[in-house]
Design a protein around this motif. Structure first.
Motif, PDB file in Angstrom:
ATOM      1  N   ASN A 117     -66.569  -7.687  90.355  1.00 17.96           N
ATOM      2  CA  ASN A 117     -68.001  -7.957  90.207  1.00 17.96           C
ATOM      3  C   ASN A 117     -68.644  -7.056  89.167  1.00 17.96           C
ATOM      4  N   PHE A 151     -67.807  -9.705  86.065  1.00 13.37           N
ATOM      5  CA  PHE A 151     -69.020 -10.529  86.159  1.00 13.37           C
ATOM      6  C   PHE A 151     -70.295  -9.760  85.809  1.00 13.37           C
ATOM      7  N   SER A 152     -70.171  -8.440  85.555  1.00 11.81           N
ATOM      8  CA  SER A 152     -71.319  -7.586  85.199  1.00 11.81           C
ATOM      9  C   SER A 152     -72.423  -7.617  86.260  1.00 11.81           C
ATOM     10  N   LYS A 153     -72.029  -7.713  87.501  1.00  9.77           N
ATOM     11  CA  LYS A 153     -72.992  -7.666  88.618  1.00  9.77           C
ATOM     12  C   LYS A 153     -72.918  -6.272  89.251  1.00  9.77           C
ATOM     13  N   TYR A 154     -73.477  -5.294  88.533  1.00  9.64           N
ATOM     14  CA  TYR A 154     -73.327  -3.906  88.961  1.00  9.64           C
ATOM     15  C   TYR A 154     -74.099  -3.616  90.243  1.00  9.64           C
ATOM     16  N   GLY A 173     -82.423  -2.878  85.676  1.00  9.24           N
ATOM     17  CA  GLY A 173     -82.470  -3.872  86.740  1.00  9.24           C
ATOM     18  C   GLY A 173     -83.749  -3.780  87.545  1.00  9.24           C
ATOM     19  N   ASN A 209     -80.819  -5.435  90.849  1.00  4.98           N
ATOM     20  CA  ASN A 209     -79.996  -6.519  90.292  1.00  4.98           C
ATOM     21  C   ASN A 209     -79.490  -6.147  88.902  1.00  4.98           C
ATOM     22  N   TRP A 210     -79.246  -4.863  88.679  1.00  2.00           N
ATOM     23  CA  TRP A 210     -78.811  -4.361  87.373  1.00  2.00           C
ATOM     24  C   TRP A 210     -77.507  -5.011  86.950  1.00  2.00           C
ATOM     25  N   ARG A 211     -77.446  -5.453  85.674  1.00  2.00           N
ATOM     26  CA  ARG A 211     -76.265  -6.119  85.131  1.00  2.00           C
ATOM     27  C   ARG A 211     -75.613  -5.303  84.022  1.00  2.00           C
ATOM     28  N   GLY A 212     -75.994  -4.019  83.879  1.00  4.64           N
ATOM     29  CA  GLY A 212     -75.300  -3.141  82.953  1.00  4.64           C
ATOM     30  C   GLY A 212     -75.973  -2.946  81.618  1.00  4.64           C
ATOM     31  N   TYR A 269     -74.702  -5.742  92.732  1.00  2.00           N
ATOM     32  CA  TYR A 269     -73.955  -6.332  93.845  1.00  2.00           C
ATOM     33  C   TYR A 269     -72.677  -5.549  94.114  1.00  2.00           C
ATOM     34  N   ASN A 283     -79.090  -7.715  97.983  1.00  3.73           N
ATOM     35  CA  ASN A 283     -77.650  -7.673  97.737  1.00  3.73           C
ATOM     36  C   ASN A 283     -76.859  -7.608  99.041  1.00  3.73           C
TER      37      ASN A 283
END
Length: 302
Positions: A263, A267-270, A45, A38-41, A272, A52
């Motif tokens: 994404n 949205f920074s949902k790396y 994560g 669930n890494w967000r950058g 996903y 995902n």
């Protein structure tokens, strides 16, 4: 010499294989790992397994983008190959036999250059160019022509019913020139004697096209179909630069590449976004393998 063959081959391949592993295989492996997090950058994560992917299959936007790819997969190869085949045939043998030699239509060398010109334009230039062509008022090129005929302006890029087809039109316009050259090269390898013998037997130009050109050009058509299918999965650039709101209106032109970008970088949902990228990778690989399998046939001897 024989004993030194393998060290020489290994030494020769070491550098390119290393570069391929570092710049191709390693990023793929990293993307597969990121798809399971669930890494967000920013912070590291957490590993979430297939979460995902479960979310992906419940995402309406993902299925809408996949549906658009389905339309692209049918329309883009069919239209491009049909137009390019016709043009290549006319440029190579459409002029009939002159002094016992099959020739193309008059001015075929000039037409080859004209047809290929769109291929050298960058995607960003195409986006800006066709924004002017598709403009929804009479200042647009097409709507200006329609207005002179008394036809109401069409919202090519703002009407959800025709926006995707407008983008497909641009993709076909850009790709046709390359495949005209590709098919022309394939037709040049077909012995002219075959065409001449078919014409002596009373074959028409339509008969030459379907009974001689297509069977002898099948391997080239197969390659073109696979390349255009991959292009249909890689329509991100033209959608992002040309469509309303980068995939609009109302998601009517969105593709997986656009959703991956949105994404990841909006949205920074790396994690996903990586899952979407993995899905796109396997979809493209499956399409190429199935296309090669289904279209496989015995080669025609010339």
């Amino acid at each position: 010499m024989r004993h030194g063959k393998y060290p020489f081959v290994i030494g020769f391949l070491l550098a390119p294989v290393t570069l391929y592993v570092v710049f191709v295989i390693a990023p793929y492996a990293q993307a597969f790992y990121m798809a399971a997090t669930n890494w967000r950058g920013l912070s590291p994560g957490q590993f979430v397994g297939f979460e995902n992917f479960e979310r992906l299959f419940q995402d309406d936007v993902f299925w809408k983008a996949l549906q658009h790819h389905g339309v692209l997969l049918l329309a883009l190869p069919l239209l491009t190959i049909a137009i390019a085949l016709f043009l290549a045939f006319m440029l190579n043998v459409g002029g009939g036999a002159k002094q016992g030699v099959m020739v193309g239509v008059r001015g075929s060398k000039f037409y080859r250059v004209v047809f290929f010109l769109p291929q050298v334009l960058a995607v960003a230039i195409l986006g800006v160019l066709f924004q002017a062509v598709y403009r929804a008022d009479e200042s647009g090129l097409i709507n200006g022509l329609l207005g002179s005929l008394g036809v109401e302006p069409l919202g090519f890029l703002i009407n959800p019913n025709i926006a995707l087809w407008s983008i497909i039109g641009v993709l076909v316009w850009q790709a046709v020139g390359f495949y005209v050259v590709l098919f022309s090269a394939g037709m040049a390898s077909i012995p002219k004697d075959i065409y001449e013998a078919a014409m002596l037997d009373g074959a028409s130009r339509v008969g030459l096209f379907f009974r001689v050109t297509i069977p002898l050009l099948w391997d080239t058509l197969q390659v073109a179909w696979v390349y255009l299918g991959i292009m249909a999965f890689d329509a991100f650039a033209i959608v992002w630069t040309l469509s309303v709101d980068q995939g609009g209106p109302d998601g009517s032109t969105t593709v997986l590449g656009a959703e991956i970008y949105r994404n990841a970088f909006v949205f920074s949902k790396y994690g996903y976004a990586s899952a979407m990228g993995v899905a796109l990778f396997f979809l493209t690989l499956t399409f190429a393998a199935l296309s090669l399998r289904v279209s496989r046939r015995e080669s025609v001897e010339m």
